[in-house]
Scaffold this active site. Sequence first.
Site, PDB file in Angstrom:
ATOM      1  N   GLY A 101       0.817  -1.214   0.000  1.00 46.86           N
ATOM      2  CA  GLY A 101       0.000   0.000   0.000  1.00 46.86           C
ATOM      3  C   GLY A 101       0.851   1.264   0.000  1.00 46.86           C
ATOM      4  N   ARG A 111       1.252  -5.873  -4.923  1.00 47.68           N
ATOM      5  CA  ARG A 111       1.253  -6.748  -3.755  1.00 47.68           C
ATOM      6  C   ARG A 111       1.744  -8.175  -4.047  1.00 47.68           C
ATOM      7  NH1 ARG A 111      -0.603  -4.462   0.740  1.00 47.68           N
ATOM      8  NH2 ARG A 111      -2.114  -2.762   0.645  1.00 47.68           N
ATOM      9  N   ASP A 137       5.594  -7.958   5.583  1.00 46.01           N
ATOM     10  CA  ASP A 137       5.656  -9.086   4.648  1.00 46.01           C
ATOM     11  C   ASP A 137       6.700  -8.855   3.558  1.00 46.01           C
ATOM     12  OD1 ASP A 137       3.819 -10.651   5.877  1.00 46.01           O
ATOM     13  OD2 ASP A 137       2.125 -10.028   4.629  1.00 46.01           O
ATOM     14  N   LYS A 147       8.280   0.614   5.474  1.00 47.98           N
ATOM     15  CA  LYS A 147       7.157   1.425   4.991  1.00 47.98           C
ATOM     16  C   LYS A 147       5.834   0.881   5.493  1.00 47.98           C
ATOM     17  CE  LYS A 147       4.458  -0.073   2.557  1.00 47.98           C
ATOM     18  NZ  LYS A 147       3.489  -0.786   1.739  1.00 47.98           N
ATOM     19  N   THR A 148       4.937   1.662   5.940  1.00 47.70           N
ATOM     20  CA  THR A 148       3.505   1.373   6.053  1.00 47.70           C
ATOM     21  C   THR A 148       2.825   2.426   6.904  1.00 47.70           C
ATOM     22  OG1 THR A 148       1.720  -0.129   6.699  1.00 47.70           O
ATOM     23  CG2 THR A 148       3.734  -0.339   7.982  1.00 47.70           C
ATOM     24  N   ILE A 149       1.696   2.914   6.395  1.00 40.06           N
ATOM     25  CA  ILE A 149       0.940   3.905   7.184  1.00 40.06           C
ATOM     26  C   ILE A 149       0.431   3.267   8.463  1.00 40.06           C
ATOM     27  CG2 ILE A 149       0.200   5.309   5.210  1.00 40.06           C
ATOM     28  CD1 ILE A 149      -2.647   3.953   5.719  1.00 40.06           C
ATOM     29  N   ASP A 150       0.286   1.927   8.467  1.00 40.83           N
ATOM     30  CA  ASP A 150      -0.332   1.245   9.608  1.00 40.83           C
ATOM     31  C   ASP A 150       0.473   1.390  10.899  1.00 40.83           C
ATOM     32  OD1 ASP A 150      -1.989   0.463   7.610  1.00 40.83           O
ATOM     33  OD2 ASP A 150      -1.384  -1.631   7.597  1.00 40.83           O
ATOM     34  N   MET A 207      -8.289   3.451   8.591  1.00 38.91           N
ATOM     35  CA  MET A 207      -7.437   2.393   8.045  1.00 38.91           C
ATOM     36  C   MET A 207      -6.347   2.003   9.046  1.00 38.91           C
ATOM     37  SD  MET A 207      -6.033   2.573   4.202  1.00 38.91           S
ATOM     38  CE  MET A 207      -7.027   1.797   2.944  1.00 38.91           C
ATOM     39  N   GLY A 208      -5.688   0.921   8.761  1.00 35.79           N
ATOM     40  CA  GLY A 208      -4.598   0.491   9.653  1.00 35.79           C
ATOM     41  C   GLY A 208      -4.497  -1.009   9.752  1.00 35.79           C
ATOM     42  N   ARG A 242      -3.090   8.145   2.245  1.00 34.58           N
ATOM     43  CA  ARG A 242      -1.920   7.339   1.876  1.00 34.58           C
ATOM     44  C   ARG A 242      -0.994   8.012   0.869  1.00 34.58           C
ATOM     45  NH1 ARG A 242      -3.369   1.178   0.789  1.00 34.58           N
ATOM     46  NH2 ARG A 242      -3.886   2.059  -1.253  1.00 34.58           N
TER      47      ARG A 242
HETATM   48  P1  FBP Z   1       0.589  -2.032   3.621  1.00 40.27           P
HETATM   49  O1  FBP Z   1       0.425  -3.003   4.751  1.00 40.27           O
HETATM   50  O2  FBP Z   1       0.987  -2.660   2.371  1.00 40.27           O
HETATM   51  O3  FBP Z   1       1.464  -0.879   4.002  1.00 40.27           O
HETATM   52  O4  FBP Z   1      -0.847  -1.400   3.324  1.00 40.27           O
HETATM   53  C1  FBP Z   1      -1.539  -0.681   4.240  1.00 40.27           C
HETATM   54  C2  FBP Z   1      -3.007  -0.520   3.915  1.00 40.27           C
HETATM   55  O5  FBP Z   1      -3.277   0.825   3.599  1.00 40.27           O
HETATM   56  C3  FBP Z   1      -3.887  -0.993   5.064  1.00 40.27           C
HETATM   57  O6  FBP Z   1      -4.053   0.000   6.037  1.00 40.27           O
HETATM   58  C4  FBP Z   1      -5.152  -1.383   4.363  1.00 40.27           C
HETATM   59  O7  FBP Z   1      -5.887  -2.342   5.087  1.00 40.27           O
HETATM   60  C5  FBP Z   1      -4.663  -1.948   3.064  1.00 40.27           C
HETATM   61  O8  FBP Z   1      -3.412  -1.312   2.807  1.00 40.27           O
HETATM   62  C6  FBP Z   1      -5.590  -1.704   1.917  1.00 40.27           C
HETATM   63  O9  FBP Z   1      -5.128  -2.410   0.821  1.00 40.27           O
HETATM   64  P2  FBP Z   1      -5.418  -2.040  -0.685  1.00 40.27           P
HETATM   65  O10 FBP Z   1      -4.550  -0.871  -1.031  1.00 40.27           O
HETATM   66  O11 FBP Z   1      -4.982  -3.252  -1.417  1.00 40.27           O
HETATM   67  O12 FBP Z   1      -6.858  -1.697  -0.800  1.00 40.27           O
END
Ligand code: FBP
Length: 552
Positions: A81, A145, A176, A202-205, A250-251, A428
């Site tokens: 993401g 992904r 991952d 990296k990840t906003i989560d 989100m998260g 994001r």
């Molecule tokens: P990453 O774990 O790849 O950083 O993605 C974070 C995220 O934004 C989550 O918060 C969310 O559940 C998911 O991606 C949404 O996935 P997609 O972009 O495939 O809709």
Amino acid sequence: MNVSALQKVRYGYKPKLPAILGGNVEDIAIEFGSPTGAISDKEELRKIFKLTYGKPAATFKTGKNDKLKRELKVGVILSGGQAPGGHNVIAGLFDGLKKGNSSSVLYGFKGGPSGLIENKTILLTKEIIDEYRNTGGFDIIGSGRTKIETPEQLSASLDTAKKLNLDAVVVIGGDDSNTNAALLAEYFLENGTAIQVIGCPKTIDGDLKNEHIEASFGFDTACKTYSELIGNLCRDTNSAKKYWHFIKLMGRSASHIALECALQTQPNICLISEEIEEKAMSLEKVVDQICQSIIKRSENGCNFGIILIPEGLVEFIPEIKKLINDLNDTIADEEKDFSVITSFIDQMYWLSSRIPETSYRILQSLPPDIAQQFLVDRDPHGNVQVSRIETEKLLIGMVEKKLAVKKKDGQYSGKFSALGHFFGYEGRCAFPSNFDSDYCYSLGFSAFVLIASGLTGYISSVKNLTAPASEWIAGGIPLTTMMDLEHRHGAKKPVIKKALVDLNGKPFKTFAEKRGGWADKTCFLVPGPIQYFGPAEVCDATTITLSLEYKS
Ligand code: FBP
């Protein structure tokens, strides 16, 4: 390229670097610590990562390092993401490479890890990089992904790296993707090549953090963006005094984003999935708790409020978790049969004799449009995509029902009108905050130093993040240090451990101390938009989470 006025000005922003990275590259030496281990399962991990396990942590120190002037060919991948700052990681890496040796080359793999598997590249030039400095998004090369984990994918990746004559691959991703980076590093060595692999957190989560990684990039900007929106809703509802806003954030599984936004905006209620799981709260209990707060506020004349809901909530409510597992197992076992049933009523009938009665009753008790989301949206592994479940709507519906009963019984006389929101994609790709711009550029530059110094299987690390950037400590940590073995799809697999909200940590404890006051009274804070120009205490501030975790 069409650019906004802000973008034009942001091109000119010079990201702040740790002092060690700002001088001559040949003066960046590496100091190694003691050999490292792993979180647990050390012996099994040592066997899986025969060539990369146990390496020492690396810290950059002033000293002579001729290796940094080497001519290098590097490929970079954006994985998963989007997270604000990804472009700056690439810019920092590019600038480092060119500073070391102007003949060095950086390729971008297009569309995520599949770009490496399928050899889809773009040569990143100064002109291209300059168009993306300090901007949000991953559009410079795209993201994806796909995982690099099967023997075929690993072998195809090696073929590409060899064809391009690469010295190294940089993987910018979450837990991952960085686990895959570690496997790729090991695979390249096992196959007799010296091609290195370096990861970037990296990840906003915000769930890729541990004793070595203080924060994943993007969390800062995403939380500030959501907090701006929540703050605006706080002020709106405090003006009109007629709506309860149910806001899902989100998260993924972890509630870090919801917790940080709560600390920034002081809503009436913020649910924390990890706490709900620990207390084994049923959905009914969660709804009860929300109703109590609504009734109390109503008695104070406030028929309005703000509720924050973490995206992964339903997975942490024991009976819903069980329902999800039962559905995943049953539908996976008879996937073909299930896939031809098109109507919801027929799907429910099919499930009635296949899933345990308790789970079936729960599914039946949900509003039909929500129950359908448990059945329809499945990921490539056949699992329910919990992020697609409209938890905010589910809670609004259940609260409405419960309040209606209470009204009949004379326990509630207020007016309840609710609106649902989901804030996720909105944050994001925002323009990275100064913090994320600086942090990401430093991570990219550090990745270059790790590569030029010949390291592999490391993640770029920049620490001491609550201090001014010049005092940040840069280096690299072996990826295996952050791993243990977990059950994934029926087998034990090495994984980088996801960090959920620590209920004994300072951010949660601070929130838990204050939330009682926020529930009954109106204590909203309106943080406003991210500021890029102005006093450092406003523009360079970290998240509250980071400062509570690290500021002494
Ligand atoms: P990453 O774990 O790849 O950083 O993605 C974070 C995220 O934004 C989550 O918060 C969310 O559940 C998911 O991606 C949404 O996935 P997609 O972009 O495939 O809709």
